[in-house]
Design a protein around this motif. Structure first.
Motif, PDB file in Angstrom:
ATOM      1  N   PRO A 160      -4.055  -7.753 -18.068  1.00 55.36           N
ATOM      2  CA  PRO A 160      -3.718  -8.428 -16.806  1.00 55.36           C
ATOM      3  C   PRO A 160      -3.169  -7.434 -15.784  1.00 55.36           C
ATOM      4  O   PRO A 160      -2.298  -6.620 -16.099  1.00 55.36           O
ATOM      5  N   LYS A 161      -3.682  -7.510 -14.578  1.00 54.25           N
ATOM      6  CA  LYS A 161      -3.193  -6.674 -13.489  1.00 54.25           C
ATOM      7  C   LYS A 161      -3.612  -7.268 -12.167  1.00 54.25           C
ATOM      8  O   LYS A 161      -4.555  -8.038 -12.084  1.00 54.25           O
ATOM      9  N   GLY A 162      -2.862  -6.906 -11.127  1.00 54.81           N
ATOM     10  CA  GLY A 162      -3.194  -7.391  -9.797  1.00 54.81           C
ATOM     11  C   GLY A 162      -2.247  -6.798  -8.779  1.00 54.81           C
ATOM     12  O   GLY A 162      -1.415  -5.945  -9.092  1.00 54.81           O
ATOM     13  N   GLY A 163      -2.381  -7.258  -7.558  1.00 47.85           N
ATOM     14  CA  GLY A 163      -1.623  -6.684  -6.451  1.00 47.85           C
ATOM     15  C   GLY A 163      -0.124  -6.882  -6.553  1.00 47.85           C
ATOM     16  O   GLY A 163       0.354  -7.922  -6.968  1.00 47.85           O
ATOM     17  N   TRP A 164       0.593  -5.823  -6.149  1.00 55.79           N
ATOM     18  CA  TRP A 164       2.049  -5.867  -6.056  1.00 55.79           C
ATOM     19  C   TRP A 164       2.380  -6.268  -4.635  1.00 55.79           C
ATOM     20  O   TRP A 164       2.006  -5.590  -3.684  1.00 55.79           O
ATOM     21  N   GLU A 165       3.059  -7.376  -4.469  1.00 54.21           N
ATOM     22  CA  GLU A 165       3.293  -7.931  -3.147  1.00 54.21           C
ATOM     23  C   GLU A 165       4.699  -7.627  -2.631  1.00 54.21           C
ATOM     24  O   GLU A 165       5.622  -7.372  -3.412  1.00 54.21           O
ATOM     25  N   ALA A 166       4.840  -7.656  -1.325  1.00 58.63           N
ATOM     26  CA  ALA A 166       6.062  -7.222  -0.638  1.00 58.63           C
ATOM     27  C   ALA A 166       7.282  -8.062  -0.978  1.00 58.63           C
ATOM     28  O   ALA A 166       8.402  -7.585  -0.871  1.00 58.63           O
ATOM     29  N   THR A 209     -12.779   1.959  -3.274  1.00 56.67           N
ATOM     30  CA  THR A 209     -11.591   2.600  -2.736  1.00 56.67           C
ATOM     31  C   THR A 209     -10.651   2.949  -3.888  1.00 56.67           C
ATOM     32  O   THR A 209     -10.770   2.387  -4.974  1.00 56.67           O
ATOM     33  N   ASP A 210      -9.741   3.877  -3.649  1.00 57.24           N
ATOM     34  CA  ASP A 210      -8.776   4.249  -4.681  1.00 57.24           C
ATOM     35  C   ASP A 210      -7.580   3.310  -4.658  1.00 57.24           C
ATOM     36  O   ASP A 210      -7.105   2.923  -3.593  1.00 57.24           O
ATOM     37  N   TYR A 211      -7.106   2.980  -5.851  1.00 56.29           N
ATOM     38  CA  TYR A 211      -5.914   2.177  -6.037  1.00 56.29           C
ATOM     39  C   TYR A 211      -4.884   3.009  -6.791  1.00 56.29           C
ATOM     40  O   TYR A 211      -5.228   3.967  -7.482  1.00 56.29           O
ATOM     41  N   TYR A 214       0.857  -1.184   0.000  1.00 56.55           N
ATOM     42  CA  TYR A 214       0.000   0.000   0.000  1.00 56.55           C
ATOM     43  C   TYR A 214       0.892   1.231   0.000  1.00 56.55           C
ATOM     44  O   TYR A 214       1.993   1.205   0.551  1.00 56.55           O
ATOM     45  N   ASN A 215       0.401   2.339  -0.578  1.00 57.71           N
ATOM     46  CA  ASN A 215       1.189   3.567  -0.547  1.00 57.71           C
ATOM     47  C   ASN A 215       0.925   4.328   0.753  1.00 57.71           C
ATOM     48  O   ASN A 215       0.164   3.866   1.610  1.00 57.71           O
ATOM     49  N   LYS A 216       1.532   5.488   0.904  1.00 60.50           N
ATOM     50  CA  LYS A 216       1.414   6.267   2.144  1.00 60.50           C
ATOM     51  C   LYS A 216      -0.009   6.748   2.406  1.00 60.50           C
ATOM     52  O   LYS A 216      -0.372   7.007   3.545  1.00 60.50           O
ATOM     53  N   GLN A 217      -0.803   6.871   1.355  1.00 58.99           N
ATOM     54  CA  GLN A 217      -2.201   7.281   1.510  1.00 58.99           C
ATOM     55  C   GLN A 217      -3.130   6.092   1.774  1.00 58.99           C
ATOM     56  O   GLN A 217      -4.335   6.262   1.889  1.00 58.99           O
ATOM     57  N   GLY A 218      -2.573   4.899   1.846  1.00 55.91           N
ATOM     58  CA  GLY A 218      -3.362   3.705   2.105  1.00 55.91           C
ATOM     59  C   GLY A 218      -3.970   3.080   0.865  1.00 55.91           C
ATOM     60  O   GLY A 218      -4.804   2.183   0.967  1.00 55.91           O
ATOM     61  N   ARG A 219      -3.559   3.524  -0.323  1.00 55.94           N
ATOM     62  CA  ARG A 219      -4.072   2.945  -1.562  1.00 55.94           C
ATOM     63  C   ARG A 219      -3.333   1.653  -1.875  1.00 55.94           C
ATOM     64  O   ARG A 219      -2.106   1.591  -1.800  1.00 55.94           O
ATOM     65  N   ARG A 220      -4.093   0.650  -2.275  1.00 58.11           N
ATOM     66  CA  ARG A 220      -3.501  -0.620  -2.687  1.00 58.11           C
ATOM     67  C   ARG A 220      -2.709  -0.399  -3.973  1.00 58.11           C
ATOM     68  O   ARG A 220      -3.176   0.281  -4.891  1.00 58.11           O
ATOM     69  N   LEU A 221      -1.515  -0.973  -4.055  1.00 57.48           N
ATOM     70  CA  LEU A 221      -0.681  -0.851  -5.244  1.00 57.48           C
ATOM     71  C   LEU A 221      -0.914  -2.052  -6.148  1.00 57.48           C
ATOM     72  O   LEU A 221      -0.795  -3.198  -5.705  1.00 57.48           O
ATOM     73  N   GLY A 274       3.566   4.182 -17.017  1.00 55.55           N
ATOM     74  CA  GLY A 274       3.114   5.264 -16.153  1.00 55.55           C
ATOM     75  C   GLY A 274       2.420   4.751 -14.909  1.00 55.55           C
ATOM     76  O   GLY A 274       2.367   3.550 -14.649  1.00 55.55           O
ATOM     77  N   LYS A 275       1.908   5.723 -14.154  1.00 57.54           N
ATOM     78  CA  LYS A 275       1.198   5.457 -12.892  1.00 57.54           C
ATOM     79  C   LYS A 275      -0.153   6.140 -12.969  1.00 57.54           C
ATOM     80  O   LYS A 275      -0.262   7.282 -13.419  1.00 57.54           O
ATOM     81  N   TRP A 276      -1.198   5.452 -12.516  1.00 55.58           N
ATOM     82  CA  TRP A 276      -2.553   5.981 -12.527  1.00 55.58           C
ATOM     83  C   TRP A 276      -3.209   5.738 -11.179  1.00 55.58           C
ATOM     84  O   TRP A 276      -2.934   4.729 -10.517  1.00 55.58           O
ATOM     85  N   THR A 277      -4.093   6.641 -10.792  1.00 55.74           N
ATOM     86  CA  THR A 277      -4.952   6.422  -9.629  1.00 55.74           C
ATOM     87  C   THR A 277      -6.349   6.151 -10.167  1.00 55.74           C
ATOM     88  O   THR A 277      -6.825   6.868 -11.054  1.00 55.74           O
ATOM     89  N   PHE A 278      -6.980   5.120  -9.666  1.00 50.60           N
ATOM     90  CA  PHE A 278      -8.318   4.768 -10.138  1.00 50.60           C
ATOM     91  C   PHE A 278      -9.127   4.204  -8.983  1.00 50.60           C
ATOM     92  O   PHE A 278      -8.591   3.757  -7.979  1.00 50.60           O
ATOM     93  N   LYS A 279     -10.434   4.232  -9.142  1.00 50.80           N
ATOM     94  CA  LYS A 279     -11.340   3.731  -8.114  1.00 50.80           C
ATOM     95  C   LYS A 279     -11.724   2.299  -8.426  1.00 50.80           C
ATOM     96  O   LYS A 279     -12.119   1.980  -9.539  1.00 50.80           O
TER      97      LYS A 279
END
Length: 174
Positions: A55-61, A99-101, A15-22, A88-93
């Motif tokens: 294809p997309k999904g969670g980035w894990e630690a 929630t925002d990702y 998650y980023n500093k704002q709590g958004r899932r990456l 690039g990087k995008w913010t989306f709901k």
């Protein structure tokens, strides 16, 4: 031995500093046999009738961002290849979680298309032109990533990707 199960759970999720899932994804692409036309691979959503996406999904630690992008392409679309420079990087709901990702997209020059992959029972995959994919893709942010890929491929010398792809990708069986 190849593991044919998708990762599940969120205990390793970043998650980023704002709590958004990456989340991380790829736009798998190849050149059609016999010409320089680019095709991209779209997949169906796991939810029927929700359109196509990349294809997309969670980035894990426990993985790098490029490893996550490659893993998602393997799990969801059954393709492997060369993950290239970030689009690039995008913010989306998230429609499902309200929630925002934060999402990152990469081009994936496809080297291999597998007959079996972890989510074969849940997803369809279709190769199409960039313009067809733009119409079919359900997410605006993914359409924007596709536009960036198209511009990048138009300005790159034709031999760049071909040099990376010694065994003509267009000859992979579909």
């Amino acid at each position: 031995m190849v593991v044919m199960v998708s990762r599940s759970g969120r205990h390793l999720q970043r998650y980023n500093k704002q709590g958004r899932r990456l989340v991380v994804g790829c736009i798998p692409y190849r050149y059609k046999t016999g010409d320089d036309q680019v095709e991209v691979l779209v997949i169906s959503s796991q939810r029927q009738g929700k359109g196509m996406l990349f294809p997309k999904g969670g980035w894990e630690a426990d993985e790098s961002i490029k490893d996550a992008a490659e893993r998602e392409s393997f799990e969801e679309a059954g393709v492997t290849g060369i993950v290239q420079r970030k689009l690039g990087k995008w913010t989306f709901k998230s429609k499902r979680h309200e929630t925002d990702y934060e999402g990152y997209m990469f081009p994936l020059l496809v080297k291999q298309q597998l007959d079996l992959w972890p989510e074969i029972e849940f997803r369809q995959r279709i190769w199409m032109s960039i313009s067809e994919a733009r119409q079919a893709c359900q997410h605006v942010w993914m359409q924007e990533a596709l536009d960036k890929l198209e511009r990048r491929l138009e300005t790159r010398p034709k031999t760049d990707d071909r040099d990376l792809n010694i065994s003509r990708v267009g000859q992979i069986c579909i």
